[in-house]
Design a protein around this motif. Structure first.
Motif, PDB file in Angstrom:
ATOM      1  N   ARG A  50       0.832  -1.203   0.000  1.00  0.00           N
ATOM      2  CA  ARG A  50       0.000   0.000   0.000  1.00  0.00           C
ATOM      3  C   ARG A  50       0.865   1.251   0.000  1.00  0.00           C
ATOM      4  O   ARG A  50       0.561   2.236  -0.672  1.00  0.00           O
ATOM      5  N   ARG A  51       1.956   1.197   0.749  1.00  0.00           N
ATOM      6  CA  ARG A  51       2.852   2.355   0.805  1.00  0.00           C
ATOM      7  C   ARG A  51       3.513   2.595  -0.553  1.00  0.00           C
ATOM      8  O   ARG A  51       3.656   3.739  -0.997  1.00  0.00           O
ATOM      9  N   ILE A  52       3.895   1.522  -1.212  1.00  0.00           N
ATOM     10  CA  ILE A  52       4.535   1.648  -2.522  1.00  0.00           C
ATOM     11  C   ILE A  52       3.538   2.142  -3.566  1.00  0.00           C
ATOM     12  O   ILE A  52       3.848   2.998  -4.392  1.00  0.00           O
ATOM     13  N   SER A  53       2.314   1.601  -3.527  1.00  0.00           N
ATOM     14  CA  SER A  53       1.343   1.929  -4.562  1.00  0.00           C
ATOM     15  C   SER A  53       0.814   3.344  -4.448  1.00  0.00           C
ATOM     16  O   SER A  53       0.252   3.875  -5.411  1.00  0.00           O
ATOM     17  N   VAL A  62      10.587   4.257  -5.097  1.00  0.00           N
ATOM     18  CA  VAL A  62      11.785   3.650  -4.518  1.00  0.00           C
ATOM     19  C   VAL A  62      11.917   4.035  -3.052  1.00  0.00           C
ATOM     20  O   VAL A  62      12.261   3.193  -2.206  1.00  0.00           O
ATOM     21  N   ALA A  63      11.630   5.287  -2.730  1.00  0.00           N
ATOM     22  CA  ALA A  63      11.690   5.708  -1.319  1.00  0.00           C
ATOM     23  C   ALA A  63      10.654   4.961  -0.493  1.00  0.00           C
ATOM     24  O   ALA A  63      10.922   4.558   0.649  1.00  0.00           O
ATOM     25  N   GLY A  64       9.457   4.740  -1.036  1.00  0.00           N
ATOM     26  CA  GLY A  64       8.440   3.982  -0.319  1.00  0.00           C
ATOM     27  C   GLY A  64       8.873   2.553  -0.051  1.00  0.00           C
ATOM     28  O   GLY A  64       8.631   2.000   1.035  1.00  0.00           O
ATOM     29  N   LEU A  65       9.532   1.911  -1.023  1.00  0.00           N
ATOM     30  CA  LEU A  65      10.060   0.564  -0.824  1.00  0.00           C
ATOM     31  C   LEU A  65      11.098   0.552   0.293  1.00  0.00           C
ATOM     32  O   LEU A  65      11.075  -0.316   1.184  1.00  0.00           O
ATOM     33  N   CYS A  66      12.016   1.508   0.251  1.00  0.00           N
ATOM     34  CA  CYS A  66      13.078   1.539   1.263  1.00  0.00           C
ATOM     35  C   CYS A  66      12.512   1.771   2.662  1.00  0.00           C
ATOM     36  O   CYS A  66      12.921   1.108   3.629  1.00  0.00           O
ATOM     37  N   GLN A 210       7.195 -10.391  -3.608  1.00  0.00           N
ATOM     38  CA  GLN A 210       6.045  -9.501  -3.626  1.00  0.00           C
ATOM     39  C   GLN A 210       6.481  -8.032  -3.662  1.00  0.00           C
ATOM     40  O   GLN A 210       5.945  -7.229  -4.441  1.00  0.00           O
ATOM     41  N   LEU A 211       7.457  -7.683  -2.819  1.00  0.00           N
ATOM     42  CA  LEU A 211       7.940  -6.308  -2.811  1.00  0.00           C
ATOM     43  C   LEU A 211       8.537  -5.928  -4.162  1.00  0.00           C
ATOM     44  O   LEU A 211       8.299  -4.828  -4.674  1.00  0.00           O
ATOM     45  N   ALA A 212       9.315  -6.826  -4.748  1.00  0.00           N
ATOM     46  CA  ALA A 212       9.945  -6.535  -6.034  1.00  0.00           C
ATOM     47  C   ALA A 212       8.903  -6.382  -7.129  1.00  0.00           C
ATOM     48  O   ALA A 212       9.008  -5.487  -7.986  1.00  0.00           O
ATOM     49  N   THR A 213       7.886  -7.256  -7.129  1.00  0.00           N
ATOM     50  CA  THR A 213       6.858  -7.185  -8.174  1.00  0.00           C
ATOM     51  C   THR A 213       6.094  -5.869  -8.108  1.00  0.00           C
ATOM     52  O   THR A 213       5.921  -5.176  -9.125  1.00  0.00           O
ATOM     53  N   HIS A 214       5.613  -5.502  -6.918  1.00  0.00           N
ATOM     54  CA  HIS A 214       4.848  -4.257  -6.797  1.00  0.00           C
ATOM     55  C   HIS A 214       5.718  -3.046  -7.120  1.00  0.00           C
ATOM     56  O   HIS A 214       5.254  -2.098  -7.769  1.00  0.00           O
ATOM     57  N   SER A 215       6.973  -3.078  -6.674  1.00  0.00           N
ATOM     58  CA  SER A 215       7.858  -1.942  -6.951  1.00  0.00           C
ATOM     59  C   SER A 215       8.140  -1.825  -8.434  1.00  0.00           C
ATOM     60  O   SER A 215       8.125  -0.718  -9.004  1.00  0.00           O
TER      61      SER A 215
END
Length: 594
Positions: A50-53, A62-66, A210-215
């Motif tokens: 949700r944070r990434i999207s 990228v900042a949201g992923l980190c 999952q993180l890599a796919t959404h990012s």
């Protein structure tokens, strides 16, 4: 349960089990990092995605992923992206090159054995993926891998520069996760844990996937959106004037600010169009809505306004024809517009309004006023008459034309914003000092300062016009009867005026061209021919008649008796041109003042 079972075989209560020893102290990252329960992993993945999207921009994704993975999932993360990033269905050319985009790490409680670069030691910026290498195979496989396997160690060494930067201990301390977009791999994410943290588990590979796919999908869309927004923004800017003209008697400055990134494509425009007779048309408009369609409609209306301006139509007639054009483009397309014509000779301005915010006039002494005029209906409504008002344009005064993005927002209504604009312009005018109007660029910047960073919901177009005017002593005007004596009379009047203006050295050239053009005008006219000379930074001569056909430059043959007049004009004059009027045409030429 029986009492015997509860008490034990002997019937005596069992001895209590000794309490387990407390767990060894771990770092904050280790305590919060590994998630041993599947439910915890699911909650984490849901919150992280949700944070990434939520992000729309590449850097924000990228900042949201980190921020999502630190320190809950890993102690450090390194994100490398393809350079250049392909857009949409573009096929990348050249070798696959990964460039470091971001490297983040959680704060460590114990500096010993940290498998990250020391402060000041940068991670490798660039990595060219060699075909057939371990890194190429990992990227081709798409699935995340631990870097403690032979292939994983080779891929990590290739990505980070032969292991010179990351000294990882044994165990599953790093996960290398390829980032695959819709069409191809666009980068990789490296998740790291310190020696004092628990190592990654097999289920953590699923979390990394999952993180890599959404990012990756978010990055793909962000790059595509960024390209489309850039193209749309460039398209809109190309529809606006590259530079403003410099007609005599007026100085101009303009600003254009797009709206927020999510709605940057709008329909605001401004224009300044030189007109026959040294007049200038000032236009500002706003097509309703934010879309590529709005920008396209804006371009069509601006082109129509330029064409109508060249015909010399009065402002209310220009708005009437713009209204008809908007209806032809579609009933759902509406726009507001303000069209003004300034005459530097008469020091007057004529303004017609179609539902647009009223202009603000800043007087030389610093007093600012909102001009009162009939508001009119927006363009595209149809069946509405437009009115024009004629006002004085004092020398040194400044007219501010703008779109509603400058004065209206979520925090204020349009009339509150107009009053703030009037006060801001007046303050800037008073600070310039008595009798000294503020510089146009300074005035524009000060006016835009009234819009805060969170107070801009719409595009802003601003056009500032400083009225310098042309003094009566620098204008000479005559009306000549269309008879054979007119060219000679025009030569004498021109020479006498140039002598009064101390421009005698231009006399021979000006007399020759005036004679040629007046002769042509007399030949085709049935009404009096007009001759006007203007002395500004250049010497300008205008000859008007009632014939609508514009002259064309052509090369006369040796046997031709006519056709050499415009050739002489083009060879001797610095500039020349011709334009239609509602009553005929005007032909003009200019000489640089010695």
């Amino acid at each position: 349960m029986s009492a015997h079972a509860a008490l034990g075989v002997s019937g005596t209560p069992p001895l209590p089990h000794p309490a387990p020893p407390p767990p060894p102290p771990v770092s904050r990252a280790a305590a919060g990092g590994p998630m041993l329960q599947d439910a915890d992993r699911l909650r984490f993945v849901g919150a992280a995605t949700r944070r990434i999207s939520r992000a729309m921009d590449l850097d924000e994704i990228v900042a949201g992923l980190c921020r999502a993975v630190l320190p809950s999932f890993s102690d450090g993360i390194l994100v490398c992206l393809r350079d250049p990033l392909p857009v949409g269905d573009e096929r990348p050319t050249g070798p696959l090159v990964l460039r470091l985009h971001r490297f983040d790490r959680a704060p460590a409680e114990d500096a010993g054995g940290v498998p990250f670069p020391e402060p000041g030691v940068p991670a490798p910026e660039l990595c060219e993926v060699r075909p057939g290498s371990d890194l190429a195979e990992v990227l081709r496989g798409v699935r995340p891998v631990f870097t403690d396997s032979p292939a994983g160690r080779g891929a990590l060494a290739e990505l980070t520069g032969d292991g010179g930067v990351f000294a990882l201990p044994d165990g599953q301390r790093a996960i290398l996760a390829p980032l695959r977009g819709r069409r191809r791999v666009i980068g990789t994410a490296l998740f790291l844990r310190r020696p004092e943290s628990r190592p990654f588990e097999l289920n953590d590979l699923l979390v990394a996937a999952q993180l890599a796919t959404h990012s990756a999908l978010g990055i793909d869309k962000a790059v595509l959106y960024g390209r489309e927004a850039h193209i749309a923004d460039e398209l809109q800017r190309t529809m606006l004037p590259e530079t403003l003209p410099s007609p005599p008697g007026i100085r101009l400055a303009a600003r254009y600010l797009p709206a927020a990134e999510s709605a940057r494509v709008g329909g605001d425009w401004y224009d300044a169009i030189p007109l026959p007779g040294s007049r200038v048309a000032l236009v500002v408009g706003d097509v309703m809505g934010h879309s590529m369609t709005s920008a396209a409609i804006m371009g069509q209306l601006r082109t129509t306004a330029q064409t109508l301006a060249g015909l010399g139509l009065p402002p209310q007639e220009v708005l009437h024809h713009l209204d008809e054009q908007a209806q032809r483009l579609g009933a759902e397309h509406m726009a507001t517009c303000l069209y003004a014509v300034y005459d530097p000779v008469s020091h007057r301005i004529t303004i017609a309004n179609a539902g647009h915010p009223p202009p603000v006039l800043l007087h030389p002494g610093g007093r600012a006023e909102v001009l009162r005029m009939p508001p009119g209906a927006p363009i595209g409504v149809g069946g509405v008459d437009f009115e024009a008002v004629e006002l004085d344009a004092p020398e040194g005064a400044t007219l501010l034309l703008y779109t509603d993005g400058l004065v209206e927002s979520r925090l204020r209504d349009v009339w509150t914003g107009i009053e703030q604009l009037r006060e801001k312009a007046g303050t800037t005018g008073r600070l310039a000092g008595p009798g000294r109007p503020p510089a146009l660029e300074t005035l524009c910047d000060d006016v835009l300062d009234m819009v805060g960073p969170g107070d801009r919901d719409d595009d802003i177009a601003l056009l500032a016009a400083r009225f310098d005017g042309i003094v009566p002593g620098d204008v000479a005007y005559w009306s000549l009867e269309p008879e054979d004596a007119a060219p000679g009379q025009a030569r004498r009047l021109a020479r006498r005026t140039l002598s009064r203006w101390n421009l005698e050295e231009l006399g021979d050239s000006v007399e020759l061209l005036v004679s040629e053009l007046v002769t042509n005008a007399v030949r085709h006219s049935s009404r009096p021919v007009t001759l006007r000379l203007l002395r500004t930074d250049v010497l300008r001569c205008e000859i008007g008649d009632d014939a609508p056909e514009l002259p064309r430059l052509r090369r006369a043959r040796p046997t031709d008796e006519n056709g050499r007049g415009l050739y002489l004009v083009s060879r001797l004059a610095m500039r020349w041109g011709a334009a239609r009027l509602s009553t005929g045409k005007i032909v003009w030429f200019e000489f640089a003042r010695p």
